[in-house]
Design a protein around this motif. Structure first.
Motif, PDB file in Angstrom:
ATOM      1  N   ILE A   1       0.523  -1.900  -0.137  1.00 46.25           N
ATOM      2  CA  ILE A   1       0.140  -0.104  -0.197  1.00 46.25           C
ATOM      3  C   ILE A   1       0.752   0.904   0.249  1.00 46.25           C
ATOM      4  CG2 ILE A   1      -1.869   1.515   1.441  1.00 46.25           C
ATOM      5  CD1 ILE A   1      -2.835  -1.308   2.518  1.00 46.25           C
ATOM      6  N   GLU A   2       0.885   1.928  -0.862  1.00 49.70           N
ATOM      7  CA  GLU A   2       1.666   3.095  -1.386  1.00 49.70           C
ATOM      8  C   GLU A   2       1.069   4.370  -0.347  1.00 49.70           C
ATOM      9  OE1 GLU A   2       2.104   5.175  -5.183  1.00 49.70           O
ATOM     10  OE2 GLU A   2       1.324   6.724  -4.644  1.00 49.70           O
ATOM     11  N   ASP A   3       2.269   4.654   0.221  1.00 50.40           N
ATOM     12  CA  ASP A   3       1.977   6.191   0.882  1.00 50.40           C
ATOM     13  C   ASP A   3       1.666   7.465   0.164  1.00 50.40           C
ATOM     14  OD1 ASP A   3       1.947   8.348   2.941  1.00 50.40           O
ATOM     15  OD2 ASP A   3       4.522   7.523   3.542  1.00 50.40           O
ATOM     16  N   PRO A   4       0.184   8.020   0.244  1.00 55.38           N
ATOM     17  CA  PRO A   4      -0.138   8.658  -0.605  1.00 55.38           C
ATOM     18  C   PRO A   4       0.570   9.777  -0.142  1.00 55.38           C
ATOM     19  CG  PRO A   4      -1.326   8.749   1.541  1.00 55.38           C
ATOM     20  CD  PRO A   4      -1.043   7.873   1.506  1.00 55.38           C
TER      21      PRO A   4
ATOM     22  N   GLY B   1       4.979 -11.553  -7.613  1.00 55.32           N
ATOM     23  CA  GLY B   1       4.010 -11.833  -6.703  1.00 55.32           C
ATOM     24  C   GLY B   1       4.147 -10.999  -5.913  1.00 55.32           C
ATOM     25  N   ARG B   2       4.474  -9.855  -5.809  1.00 55.86           N
ATOM     26  CA  ARG B   2       4.113  -8.238  -5.717  1.00 55.86           C
ATOM     27  C   ARG B   2       3.824  -7.476  -6.169  1.00 55.86           C
ATOM     28  NH1 ARG B   2       6.768  -6.495  -0.879  1.00 55.86           N
ATOM     29  NH2 ARG B   2       8.050  -8.437   0.039  1.00 55.86           N
ATOM     30  N   ILE B   3       2.280  -6.728  -5.823  1.00 56.54           N
ATOM     31  CA  ILE B   3       1.544  -5.549  -6.702  1.00 56.54           C
ATOM     32  C   ILE B   3       1.789  -4.204  -5.617  1.00 56.54           C
ATOM     33  CG2 ILE B   3      -0.741  -5.126  -6.940  1.00 56.54           C
ATOM     34  CD1 ILE B   3      -1.080  -8.448  -7.296  1.00 56.54           C
ATOM     35  N   ARG B   4       1.535  -3.045  -6.026  1.00 57.34           N
ATOM     36  CA  ARG B   4       1.688  -2.214  -5.419  1.00 57.34           C
ATOM     37  C   ARG B   4      -0.116  -1.011  -6.147  1.00 57.34           C
ATOM     38  NH1 ARG B   4       5.739   0.732  -2.689  1.00 57.34           N
ATOM     39  NH2 ARG B   4       5.320   3.009  -2.193  1.00 57.34           N
TER      40      ARG B   4
ATOM     41  N   ARG C   1       2.318  -8.230   6.694  1.00 56.99           N
ATOM     42  CA  ARG C   1       3.349  -8.231   7.055  1.00 56.99           C
ATOM     43  C   ARG C   1       4.019  -7.095   7.048  1.00 56.99           C
ATOM     44  NH1 ARG C   1       2.816 -13.082   4.018  1.00 56.99           N
ATOM     45  NH2 ARG C   1       0.190 -13.817   4.037  1.00 56.99           N
ATOM     46  N   GLU C   2       4.338  -5.892   6.591  1.00 56.59           N
ATOM     47  CA  GLU C   2       4.612  -5.407   7.477  1.00 56.59           C
ATOM     48  C   GLU C   2       4.096  -4.183   7.354  1.00 56.59           C
ATOM     49  OE1 GLU C   2       7.419  -5.396   3.542  1.00 56.59           O
ATOM     50  OE2 GLU C   2       7.538  -7.539   3.745  1.00 56.59           O
ATOM     51  N   GLY C   3       5.052  -2.520   8.004  1.00 53.97           N
ATOM     52  CA  GLY C   3       4.094  -1.720   7.514  1.00 53.97           C
ATOM     53  C   GLY C   3       3.334  -1.273   9.165  1.00 53.97           C
ATOM     54  N   THR C   4       3.122  -0.376   9.222  1.00 46.56           N
ATOM     55  CA  THR C   4       2.620   0.563  10.269  1.00 46.56           C
ATOM     56  C   THR C   4       1.260   0.310  10.166  1.00 46.56           C
ATOM     57  OG1 THR C   4       2.195   2.615   8.541  1.00 46.56           O
ATOM     58  CG2 THR C   4       4.353   2.656  10.318  1.00 46.56           C
ATOM     59  N   ALA C   5       0.465   0.016   9.255  1.00 42.46           N
ATOM     60  CA  ALA C   5      -0.889  -0.405   9.461  1.00 42.46           C
ATOM     61  C   ALA C   5      -1.253  -1.729  10.150  1.00 42.46           C
ATOM     62  CB  ALA C   5      -1.644  -0.769   7.933  1.00 42.46           C
TER      63      ALA C   5
ATOM     64  N   PRO D   1       5.162   8.729  -2.505  1.00 42.02           N
ATOM     65  CA  PRO D   1       5.021   7.423  -3.418  1.00 42.02           C
ATOM     66  C   PRO D   1       5.996   6.503  -3.062  1.00 42.02           C
ATOM     67  CG  PRO D   1       3.890  10.018  -3.856  1.00 42.02           C
ATOM     68  CD  PRO D   1       4.930  10.617  -3.154  1.00 42.02           C
ATOM     69  N   ALA D   2       7.453   7.154  -2.980  1.00 38.28           N
ATOM     70  CA  ALA D   2       8.452   6.204  -2.849  1.00 38.28           C
ATOM     71  C   ALA D   2       8.564   4.745  -1.521  1.00 38.28           C
ATOM     72  CB  ALA D   2       9.783   6.900  -2.984  1.00 38.28           C
ATOM     73  N   ARG D   3       7.627   5.545  -0.544  1.00 40.36           N
ATOM     74  CA  ARG D   3       7.641   4.818   0.796  1.00 40.36           C
ATOM     75  C   ARG D   3       6.355   3.450   0.497  1.00 40.36           C
ATOM     76  NH1 ARG D   3       5.415   6.196   5.611  1.00 40.36           N
ATOM     77  NH2 ARG D   3       6.109   4.827   7.305  1.00 40.36           N
ATOM     78  N   THR D   4       6.370   2.494   1.140  1.00 45.19           N
ATOM     79  CA  THR D   4       5.556   1.245   1.634  1.00 45.19           C
ATOM     80  C   THR D   4       4.969   1.996   2.402  1.00 45.19           C
ATOM     81  OG1 THR D   4       6.137  -0.154  -0.031  1.00 45.19           O
ATOM     82  CG2 THR D   4       4.520  -0.350   1.030  1.00 45.19           C
ATOM     83  N   LEU D   5       3.425   2.200   2.784  1.00 46.86           N
ATOM     84  CA  LEU D   5       3.052   2.442   4.548  1.00 46.86           C
ATOM     85  C   LEU D   5       2.526   0.864   4.464  1.00 46.86           C
ATOM     86  CD1 LEU D   5       1.817   4.959   5.409  1.00 46.86           C
ATOM     87  CD2 LEU D   5      -0.103   4.345   4.772  1.00 46.86           C
TER      88      LEU D   5
END
Lengths: 299, 84
Positions: A184-187, B77-80, A295-299, A190-194
């Motif tokens: 899930i992209e950080d709005p 296997g990864r989707i954004r 699996r990962e992130g802050t959510a 955008p380079a960061r994954t939320l």
């Protein structure tokens, strides 16, 4: 191997466990057909013909079925999802295909004098005829993108994925086994994954105002119209990601929750069976709804 | 043959032809009623049918995809997901 083509102003990626070239070609044809039929920016599309019609119009099965499904979505969301607000979208400046900066204008135009809603459109299943009041203009954009992703996923011979710029369906295990990992992209960056969630045999879609946005003088505008005000939604949310059984439903619910804001959006999503969501607030706080395999992130 | 006898024969023959024609007509099936019994409804129905716009004449056949899909290298296997 992942194959990518351009459609509906986004990159569409196809992952298939075999015959990927042939599958990708079929998927591209489905997207081209859907875009040709449903684009409000193409004067020769069936939707444009319907938006021009001055009386009852007999339509083909896909738009008629889409309008019938859209009515159910209107009911499901309490009217917050409404494809009848296209006139308001045009008044807000979105009158041609989006490109960064292309929709900027010196000032905002007033919203339409008369509010348009889908429930004012008459559908006759016996003759597949649609009667649209003049003030109601239709735009099925995001819903059709989701529906086309769902349709394309039926072409997958086994495990695989269809990903249309973040509206995606995943089938079976990911390559190498295990769940597909949805980033899930950080709005705000955008380079960061939320957050990253694991998914299998499900769909995901994200709505936000950070990409399809433009300037009306000193005011920011975006494409997510609130049917209650007929203006771009004012909300405490930056982004909503929804996991559901289909991409169409995920897209509809993500848009509705975004328009509603954190509190009412969370209530809407919590009442939908089998739905999970991640809501990102303007304060960057995240709200989780339903069971999601984070699996990962802050959510 | 006298003239008045000839007149009787002619009248009798005409009577036979008339009776035969009537008998033949009476044996026929009655014609069905017209589907639309109101003469006013016909132009209205035709006008309504012609007012229903048909997309087929104005919407071209769905096109094929403009270009073939290209191969890209991504992490499998990864989707954004994001707004698009």
């Amino acid at each position: 191997v992942i194959r990518v083509f351009r459609a509906m102003s986004t990159d569409v990626a196809v992952t298939a466990e075999r015959d990927e070239a042939a599958i990708a070609a079929q998927v591209a044809d489905r997207f081209a057909a859907a875009e040709h039929r449903f684009s409000r920016f193409r004067p020769d599309s069936e939707l444009s013909a319907l938006n021009r019609a001055r009386g009852p119009m007999r339509v083909s099965a896909p738009p008629f079925d889409a309008l019938a499904r859209a009515r159910l979505h209107v009911v499901r969301t309490g009217g917050v999802f409404d494809p009848g607000v296209s006139a308001a979208l045009i008044a807000a400046g979105y009158q041609r295909s989006f490109a960064p900066g292309a929709l900027d204008r010196p000032a905002a135009a007033p919203p339409p004098a008369r509010r348009g809603h889908l429930h004012e459109v008459l559908l006759d299943p016996a003759s597949r005829t649609v009667l649209r009041p003049r003030h109601v203009q239709l735009d099925l954009g995001g819903m059709i993108k989701g529906a086309t992703v769902d349709e394309a996923a039926t072409l997958l011979p086994g495990a695989g994925a269809i990903d249309a710029g973040g509206d995606a369906v995943v089938r079976g295990p990911a390559p190498g086994g295990g769940d597909w990992l949805i980033e899930i992209e950080d709005p705000l960056d955008p380079a960061r994954t939320l957050a990253t969630i694991g998914l299998r045999d499900a769909a995901v879609a994200t709505s936000a105002a950070n990409r399809r946005c433009w300037r009306l003088g000193a005011v920011d505008a975006h494409h997510l119209i609130d049917p209650r005000t007929q203006r771009p939604a004012t909300t405490d949310l930056l982004q909503v990601t929804v996991v559901a059984a289909t991409a169409e439903l995920a897209e509809v619910l993500a848009k509705a929750a975004f328009v509603l804001g954190t509190r009412a959006g969370r209530a809407l999503l919590a009442g939908q069976p089998g739905v999970g969501a991640v809501l990102v607030g303007r304060d960057r706080g995240t709200t989780m709804v339903g069971a999601l395999g984070v699996r990962e992130g802050t959510a | 043959m006298r003239t008045d006898d000839l007149g009787r024969y002619v009248i009798a023959a005409l009577a036979l032809v008339y009776v035969g024609a009537w008998w033949s007509f009476a044996q026929q099936e009655p014609a069905p009623l017209p589907a639309v019994t109101s003469t006013r409804a016909v132009p209205r129905a035709r006008a309504a049918a012609s007012a229903v716009a048909r997309p087929a004449a104005r919407v071209a056949a769905p096109p094929r995809a403009a270009a073939p899909a290209r191969v890209v290298q991504r992490r499998p296997g990864r989707i954004r997901t994001r707004s698009s």
